[in-house]
Design a protein around this motif. Structure first.
Motif, mmCIF file in Angstrom:
data_model
loop_
_atom_site.group_PDB
_atom_site.id
_atom_site.type_symbol
_atom_site.label_atom_id
_atom_site.label_comp_id
_atom_site.label_asym_id
_atom_site.label_seq_id
_atom_site.Cartn_x
_atom_site.Cartn_y
_atom_site.Cartn_z
ATOM 1 N N UNK A 101 0.807 -1.211 0.000
ATOM 2 C CA UNK A 101 0.000 0.000 0.000
ATOM 3 C C UNK A 101 0.835 1.253 0.000
ATOM 4 N N UNK A 102 1.955 1.231 0.732
ATOM 5 C CA UNK A 102 2.854 2.386 0.753
ATOM 6 C C UNK A 102 3.454 2.632 -0.618
ATOM 7 N N UNK A 103 3.728 1.560 -1.348
ATOM 8 C CA UNK A 103 4.284 1.743 -2.702
ATOM 9 C C UNK A 103 3.286 2.454 -3.607
ATOM 10 N N UNK A 104 2.033 2.043 -3.538
ATOM 11 C CA UNK A 104 1.004 2.703 -4.353
ATOM 12 C C UNK A 104 0.827 4.148 -3.895
ATOM 13 N N UNK A 105 0.809 4.369 -2.595
ATOM 14 C CA UNK A 105 0.624 5.718 -2.068
ATOM 15 C C UNK A 105 1.750 6.638 -2.521
ATOM 16 N N UNK A 135 3.577 6.396 -5.165
ATOM 17 C CA UNK A 135 3.544 6.630 -6.608
ATOM 18 C C UNK A 135 2.384 7.522 -7.043
ATOM 19 N N UNK A 136 1.222 7.377 -6.386
ATOM 20 C CA UNK A 136 0.017 8.017 -6.917
ATOM 21 C C UNK A 136 -0.651 9.034 -5.990
ATOM 22 N N UNK A 137 -0.372 9.005 -4.718
ATOM 23 C CA UNK A 137 -1.162 9.785 -3.757
ATOM 24 C C UNK A 137 -0.370 10.841 -2.994
ATOM 25 N N UNK A 138 0.903 10.576 -2.756
ATOM 26 C CA UNK A 138 1.665 11.381 -1.824
ATOM 27 C C UNK A 138 1.848 12.825 -2.286
ATOM 28 N N UNK A 139 1.917 13.054 -3.592
ATOM 29 C CA UNK A 139 2.160 14.412 -4.070
ATOM 30 C C UNK A 139 0.985 15.336 -3.773
ATOM 31 N N UNK A 140 -0.225 14.777 -3.567
ATOM 32 C CA UNK A 140 -1.384 15.600 -3.205
ATOM 33 C C UNK A 140 -1.682 15.551 -1.708
ATOM 34 N N UNK A 141 -1.569 14.371 -1.114
ATOM 35 C CA UNK A 141 -2.012 14.200 0.268
ATOM 36 C C UNK A 141 -0.870 14.211 1.279
ATOM 37 N N UNK A 142 0.377 14.216 0.789
ATOM 38 C CA UNK A 142 1.514 14.451 1.663
ATOM 39 C C UNK A 142 2.008 13.256 2.448
ATOM 40 N N UNK A 143 3.276 13.324 2.854
ATOM 41 C CA UNK A 143 3.859 12.311 3.725
ATOM 42 C C UNK A 143 3.186 12.352 5.092
ATOM 43 N N UNK A 202 -7.721 22.881 -0.292
ATOM 44 C CA UNK A 202 -7.710 22.547 -1.719
ATOM 45 C C UNK A 202 -7.533 21.056 -1.962
ATOM 46 N N UNK A 203 -6.682 20.415 -1.174
ATOM 47 C CA UNK A 203 -6.426 18.980 -1.300
ATOM 48 C C UNK A 203 -6.689 18.339 0.063
ATOM 49 N N UNK A 212 -10.418 15.331 -7.390
ATOM 50 C CA UNK A 212 -9.865 13.994 -7.239
ATOM 51 C C UNK A 212 -10.044 13.213 -8.533
ATOM 52 N N UNK A 213 -8.955 12.730 -9.156
ATOM 53 C CA UNK A 213 -9.096 11.930 -10.376
ATOM 54 C C UNK A 213 -9.486 10.501 -10.036
ATOM 55 N N UNK A 214 -10.038 9.798 -11.003
ATOM 56 C CA UNK A 214 -10.353 8.388 -10.822
ATOM 57 C C UNK A 214 -9.184 7.509 -11.256
ATOM 58 N N UNK A 215 -9.005 6.365 -10.555
ATOM 59 C CA UNK A 215 -7.890 5.467 -10.840
ATOM 60 C C UNK A 215 -8.349 4.095 -11.300
ATOM 61 N N UNK A 216 -9.616 3.987 -11.729
ATOM 62 C CA UNK A 216 -10.140 2.684 -12.145
ATOM 63 C C UNK A 216 -9.337 2.077 -13.289
ATOM 64 N N UNK A 217 -8.861 2.925 -14.207
ATOM 65 C CA UNK A 217 -8.124 2.420 -15.364
ATOM 66 C C UNK A 217 -6.634 2.256 -15.087
ATOM 67 N N UNK A 218 -6.193 2.697 -13.908
ATOM 68 C CA UNK A 218 -4.762 2.711 -13.600
ATOM 69 C C UNK A 218 -4.383 1.640 -12.586
#
Length: 434
Positions: A326-330, A332-340, A348-349, A388-394
């Motif tokens: 889960x940390x690997x996915x976070x 790659x895809x989440x941390x730049x918006x939701x932060x460490x 805004x986010x 918030x973008x969708x990640x269904x295709x990713x």
């Protein structure tokens, strides 16, 4: 037995027209008279408070012309045309017929409306506000000739006559009456939340017959959160973790006007509520709603200890993402918006640390928003810059389950893990027809 009861409840709520005719009404429709523009304008404001556009205007459709599809356990129904068109809308309705449809769920020809129309809440709307709403819909809305569409529900579940008995059991008639011992702001807030705002339609759990488990603060289930159409409508009581217990009055007023604050951001159907309804509320009404909601005692929590922020374990995990899927996915895809630190860049986010939606026992909203994203908040005509973008295709089901489990455990959130099967189920139900 439980499945049978649930099936009966769904059948009652999505059950074809009730053939009895409405009582004759000697009055004539308002479409022929001169309109009181002050009354029309007041009705326009009340229609915003009731968020009528959200259901009665289809995407790219004309205002209030209906056609919006709504999913039910038995099939899809389509919202009706409430413009003053005399053939396909409500142009032939007298004020009495309009009031009966609004507050009792019975159309002009006598057939029962589906309780997807929140008439159990609108039953509390007073006569003056009904008159203003009628003036608006007859004189402030452009008539649109657009025929109503039959539901996709198959016989015999499309029969509506059982709704007559549903109303006998669950419809409480009578406009809201001020509660003694409560001030003007509290009573105004209660009137708006319970009535035109129909907050309980989404935020209160339903019983086996699909009835709201409580219609006001006298019931402990009132506004304690509920699953609806793939989203979990948030707890609005004073519960510390999953409700509004940590929100100040200013936090709540900010959320109602903008859809975001330091605790959370709107998503799903609440985006439409912010866009079409609450941002247009007067400051006085926003304050009244906040006063009432902040008075509700805690209910519907998970029983967990009061949330306190702790970033240390999560920071270590993110420093070594290879050790946690889960940390690997976070990372790659989440941390730049939701932060460490999980604080995001509110408003805004959205923050994830301590977010009531993250702490909720039911993870449906988190799964849904991760799969499908959310619509734009549009405040004063300006869309939000970072939806918030969708990640269904990713991301596949397991990756989404992993990252959400990581988030729900991170920063001392302490919420249950998410399984890949839960993600697969919501993916199938929400992606159908896209």
């Amino acid at each position: 037995m439980k499945k049978m009861l649930k099936g009966l409840g769904a059948a009652l709520c999505v059950a074809l027209p009730f053939i009895a005719q409405a009582p004759a009404d000697a009055a004539t429709p308002a479409a022929t008279g001169a309109a009181d523009q002050t009354l029309v304008q007041r009705g326009a404001y009340l229609a915003q408070l009731g968020d009528c556009a959200a259901c009665h205007t289809a995407p790219k459709g004309k205002p209030f012309a209906g056609g919006l599809p709504m999913n039910t356990p038995m099939g899809r129904i389509y919202v009706t045309n409430i413009t003053p068109d005399s053939q396909t809308g409500i142009g032939g309705y007298t004020e009495a017929a309009f009031a009966r449809a609004l507050r009792e769920g019975v159309a002009k020809d006598g057939h029962n409306l589906y309780p997807a129309m929140p008439y159990p809440s609108y039953a509390k709307v007073d006569d003056d506000d009904v008159k203003a709403l009628y003036a608006f819909f007859m004189h402030g809305v452009a008539p649109v000739q657009q025929a109503n569409r039959e539901s996709d529900i198959k016989w015999p579940l499309n029969m509506r006559w059982p709704l007559m008995f549903w109303n006998m059991a669950f419809l409480e008639k009578g406009a809201y009456r001020d509660k003694p011992g409560k001030d003007v702001a509290w009573n105004r807030g209660a009137y708006l939340v319970q009535g035109l705002g129909h907050c309980g339609s989404c935020h209160t759990p339903r019983g086996v017959a699909f009835q709201e488990s409580a219609l006001d603060e006298s019931g402990s289930a009132f506004l304690s959160g509920a699953l609806l159409d793939g989203w979990f409508a948030s707890n609005l009581t004073g519960e510390h973790n999953t409700g509004l217990g940590r929100w100040s009055d200013e936090d709540l007023r900010t959320f109602l006007k903008t859809g975001a604050n330091r605790h959370a951001s709107a998503f799903g159907a609440m985006t439409s509520v912010i866009n079409n309804s609450t941002q247009a509320m007067s400051d006085q009404d926003v304050a009244a709603v906040s006063t009432y909601l902040k008075s509700l005692p805690p209910a519907g929590g998970t029983g967990a200890a009061a949330y306190t922020y702790d970033p240390q374990a999560t920071k270590v995990s993110l420093d070594r993402p290879a050790n946690d899927a889960g940390a690997r996915v976070y990372t790659a895809y989440c941390m730049h918006c939701h932060g460490v630190d999980g604080h995001g860049f509110a408003p805004m986010l959205a923050p994830l640390a301590g977010n009531p939606n993250v702490l909720a026992k039911d993870a449906s909203s988190l799964i849904n928003v991760t799969l499908n994203g959310t619509g734009d908040l549009v405040i004063d005509g300006v869309p939000s810059p970072f939806p918030m973008p969708g990640f269904a295709a990713v991301l596949d089901d397991q990756q989404i389950a992993d990252v959400l489990s990581f988030v729900r455990a991170g920063w001392n959130n302490g919420a249950p893990a998410v399984g890949a099967a839960e993600v697969a189920k919501l993916r199938q139900s929400t992606q159908a027809g896209r």
